[in-house]
Design a protein around this motif. Structure first.
Motif, PDB file in Angstrom:
ATOM      1  N   UNK A  66      32.499  53.366  54.282  1.00 53.21           N
ATOM      2  CA  UNK A  66      33.230  54.625  54.475  1.00 53.21           C
ATOM      3  C   UNK A  66      33.963  55.116  53.226  1.00 53.21           C
ATOM      4  N   UNK A  67      33.930  54.339  52.145  1.00 49.55           N
ATOM      5  CA  UNK A  67      34.666  54.735  50.951  1.00 49.55           C
ATOM      6  C   UNK A  67      36.154  54.522  51.081  1.00 49.55           C
TER       7      UNK A  67
ATOM      8  N   UNK B  18      27.592  55.760  46.644  1.00 46.07           N
ATOM      9  CA  UNK B  18      27.853  55.081  45.382  1.00 46.07           C
ATOM     10  C   UNK B  18      27.312  53.672  45.367  1.00 46.07           C
ATOM     11  N   UNK B  19      27.504  52.937  46.479  1.00 47.73           N
ATOM     12  CA  UNK B  19      26.985  51.577  46.565  1.00 47.73           C
ATOM     13  C   UNK B  19      25.467  51.581  46.551  1.00 47.73           C
TER      14      UNK B  19
ATOM     15  N   UNK C 219      27.867  58.191  38.957  1.00 49.05           N
ATOM     16  CA  UNK C 219      29.125  57.932  38.279  1.00 49.05           C
ATOM     17  C   UNK C 219      30.122  57.342  39.252  1.00 49.05           C
ATOM     18  N   UNK C 220      30.798  56.274  38.814  1.00 53.22           N
ATOM     19  CA  UNK C 220      31.796  55.637  39.652  1.00 53.22           C
ATOM     20  C   UNK C 220      31.241  54.600  40.590  1.00 53.22           C
ATOM     21  N   UNK C 221      29.927  54.413  40.584  1.00 54.55           N
ATOM     22  CA  UNK C 221      29.339  53.414  41.478  1.00 54.55           C
ATOM     23  C   UNK C 221      29.726  52.034  41.007  1.00 54.55           C
ATOM     24  N   UNK C 222      29.811  51.060  41.914  1.00 50.50           N
ATOM     25  CA  UNK C 222      30.151  49.699  41.506  1.00 50.50           C
ATOM     26  C   UNK C 222      29.114  49.165  40.549  1.00 50.50           C
TER      27      UNK C 222
END
Length: 207
Positions: free
Chosen positions: A47-48, A57-58, A196-199
């Motif tokens: 869920x972020x 992102x994941x 961008x910002x993904x783990x």
């Protein structure tokens, strides 16, 4: 007779008081802490929440390291962490919750950390291994008196159940996860990065 009585009284004074109860309290705190932290990590993916990257992102990160389809595996990892963590925190079906968490840690080690050696300072697998070992401990010792397993009479503990949880956790990713060896690459031949910002550091709990 009097000598025997004096010896028995002396032995009672030497016996630690409250040791078993103290250990049970410590294990209960450990179980709830680890379980709730995994709920947090899972909901980051699903869920972020808590500053997480959410499923998109994941999924982008998973795609970048060759785990496809990224979204399905991201949801699977998040559900395993959140669901397994919730079961551990509640002390309900403890071996199943432990197996789910061990499975995510196993996949994280296999996919990301193994090549880096053991030390977490180098991106290694020691943190994941410690969390998996804690899960094995919790199954062997049992969830304790403050647990739904104890309340419902469903507690399963001991070395056999601990080994079963470990085996299921290690085998689970091999059955459920099919890494794609043809990972996406950029124009320079390097692995393509996720959004961008993904783990970027792990598949498991530290994502």
């Amino acid at each position: 007779m009097r000598t025997d009585i004096r010896h028995a009284a002396f032995a009672r004074r030497l016996r630690p008081v409250g040791t078993a109860q103290d250990m049970r309290l410590a294990l209960t705190i450990l179980r709830m802490l680890v379980g709730l932290l995994f709920v947090g990590h899972g909901t980051q993916k699903l869920f972020g929440w808590f500053g997480g990257h959410g499923p998109e992102g994941t999924a982008g990160f998973f795609e970048s390291i060759g785990i496809r389809p990224g979204r399905r595996h991201a949801m699977l990892a998040g559900a395993s962490e959140a669901g397994g963590g919730a079961l551990l925190a509640a002390g309900l079906m403890t071996p199943l919750g432990a197996a789910a968490v061990i499975g995510v840690m196993t996949q994280a080690v296999k996919t990301v950390h193994l090549k880096n050696g053991p030390w977490v300072t180098d991106g290694g697998w020691e943190y994941n291994a410690v969390l998996a070992a804690i899960c094995v401990l919790l199954v062997e010792e049992g969830p304790g008196p403050i647990s739904l397993d104890r309340a419902f009479g469903t507690e399963r503990s001991g070395p056999v159940w601990a080994l079963a949880a470990l085996g299921a956790g290690v085998a689970g990713p091999a059955l459920l996860v099919r890494p794609d060896t043809t990972a996406a690459v950029g124009s320079d031949g390097a692995p393509a990065a996720g959004p961008a910002g993904a783990p970027s550091e792990t598949v498991g709990a530290t994502a």
